[in-house]
Design an enzyme around this catalytic site. Sequence first.
Site, mmCIF file in Angstrom:
data_model
loop_
_atom_site.group_PDB
_atom_site.id
_atom_site.type_symbol
_atom_site.label_atom_id
_atom_site.label_comp_id
_atom_site.label_asym_id
_atom_site.label_seq_id
_atom_site.Cartn_x
_atom_site.Cartn_y
_atom_site.Cartn_z
ATOM 1 N N ARG A 35 0.837 -1.196 0.000
ATOM 2 C CA ARG A 35 0.000 0.000 0.000
ATOM 3 C C ARG A 35 0.874 1.248 0.000
ATOM 4 N NH1 ARG A 35 1.688 1.648 4.210
ATOM 5 N NH2 ARG A 35 0.542 3.586 4.046
ATOM 6 N N GLY A 36 0.195 2.413 -0.067
ATOM 7 C CA GLY A 36 0.933 3.677 -0.080
ATOM 8 C C GLY A 36 1.247 4.041 -1.525
ATOM 9 N N ALA A 37 0.948 5.283 -1.887
ATOM 10 C CA ALA A 37 0.955 5.667 -3.303
ATOM 11 C C ALA A 37 2.248 5.336 -4.067
ATOM 12 C CB ALA A 37 0.598 7.144 -3.422
ATOM 13 N N ARG A 69 -7.094 -0.423 -7.104
ATOM 14 C CA ARG A 69 -7.520 0.643 -6.179
ATOM 15 C C ARG A 69 -7.612 1.932 -6.993
ATOM 16 N NH1 ARG A 69 -4.392 1.216 -0.653
ATOM 17 N NH2 ARG A 69 -6.332 2.250 -0.059
ATOM 18 N N GLN A 183 -2.793 2.689 10.128
ATOM 19 C CA GLN A 183 -1.473 2.742 9.484
ATOM 20 C C GLN A 183 -0.475 3.545 10.316
ATOM 21 O OE1 GLN A 183 -4.364 3.161 7.846
ATOM 22 N NE2 GLN A 183 -4.261 2.476 5.723
ATOM 23 N N ASP A 224 -1.978 10.881 -2.093
ATOM 24 C CA ASP A 224 -2.284 9.763 -2.989
ATOM 25 C C ASP A 224 -2.596 10.252 -4.398
ATOM 26 O OD1 ASP A 224 -3.046 8.880 -0.085
ATOM 27 O OD2 ASP A 224 -2.574 7.085 -1.240
ATOM 28 N N ASN A 234 -5.578 12.508 0.324
ATOM 29 C CA ASN A 234 -4.691 11.737 1.205
ATOM 30 C C ASN A 234 -5.570 10.972 2.197
ATOM 31 O OD1 ASN A 234 -1.907 11.100 1.968
ATOM 32 N ND2 ASN A 234 -2.415 12.077 3.907
ATOM 33 N N LYS A 235 -4.947 10.165 3.014
ATOM 34 C CA LYS A 235 -5.673 9.309 3.963
ATOM 35 C C LYS A 235 -6.752 10.093 4.707
ATOM 36 C CE LYS A 235 -5.340 5.786 4.399
ATOM 37 N NZ LYS A 235 -6.219 4.912 3.574
#
Length: 351
Positions: A35-37, A69, A183, A224, A234-235
């Site tokens: 995960r994570g851009a 995603r 996270q 992201d 973003n998150k």
Amino acid sequence: MLVLLDQTRLPAEEIELVCTDVPALVRAIQTLAVRGAPLLGITGGYGVALAAARGFDVAEAAGLLEGARPTAVNLGYGVRRVAAAYWAASGKGEGDEAAAAAALAEARALHREDAQASRRMAEYGQALLEELLPGRAYQLLTHCNTGALVSGGEGTAFAVALRVHRQGRLRRLWVDETRPLLQGARLTAYEAARNGLAYSLLTDNAAGSLFAAGEVDAVLIGADRIAADGSVANKVGSYPLAVLAKYHHVPFIVVAPTTTVDLETPDGTSIIVEQRSGQEVTELTSPQGVSANGGGGIVVAPLGAPAYNPAFDVTPPELITAIVTEEGAISPVTGVGLAELCARSSQVTIS
Ligand code: MRU
């Protein structure tokens, strides 16, 4: 095969996840094992290379990976870039093996470039902090996870905090736990501890009182997807932090590589925000970090409780003090400034 560190098992266990085909990799992406851009971009690229090496249909693989995603633009970037290298080689009649080798070489180049971008973002981010808050040791607040676990290098926002720490200028990194999938607690706290940072974990809800007490000098987050007008996805939980930061006159800084900028998306309203299972809200993941949809969580809501679970939110440019990329920082955040940074970028352009 592609070997990943299964992030759903952190911090309890460091377990490798071996993906030998594209459907397995798509599952790993969707369950946030990876995960994570920026890392999604690298993984998508390697996924195409894996498909090519295994003789799978590359166009189909690219479609599956890109669709895994929706919000992090890096995923599509990595997939399309490596697929383009594959098609270019096969279009020259170089044969399947040579085309697969070209795809792998491109994925490796993308991986290397991301590590370089990470180093440069850390330098630019630290210089920006020095300019905004000269001669101080900082208390920085961050949200979600932006360290080595999301990158080919040391990360985005976390890499800035790490550089500040190495220079003896980090008083404390405040780490939002980042509900619902934690996270911050599971991954950022793990990275902070491994690197010897002075850090404290807080519930997302505690950030307001921390600002009110004057204990936050700057907010550093990743992204992201950054739209052409400078809106940042973003998150989820990033936008409320930006509002708090504005109210308390605290710099709110976004750190992301230019591969996260999407000039094709005009503004924040055009960004697709991933909606995830309500189960992630109605259950807590176990300390073993059971996968997002894998069950085994502790139920914290009545059976069948409906839940709202957007994975990201969007912060408008007027709430962002600066965006830092590997090509430098812009402040104020404007569409023109962003386009100039992207024009400077050595990242490969793909049509
Ligand atoms: O849903 P995730 O865990 O893939 O979310 C991505 C993130 O970690 C954050 O939004 C992050 O700040 C951007 S990626 C450096």
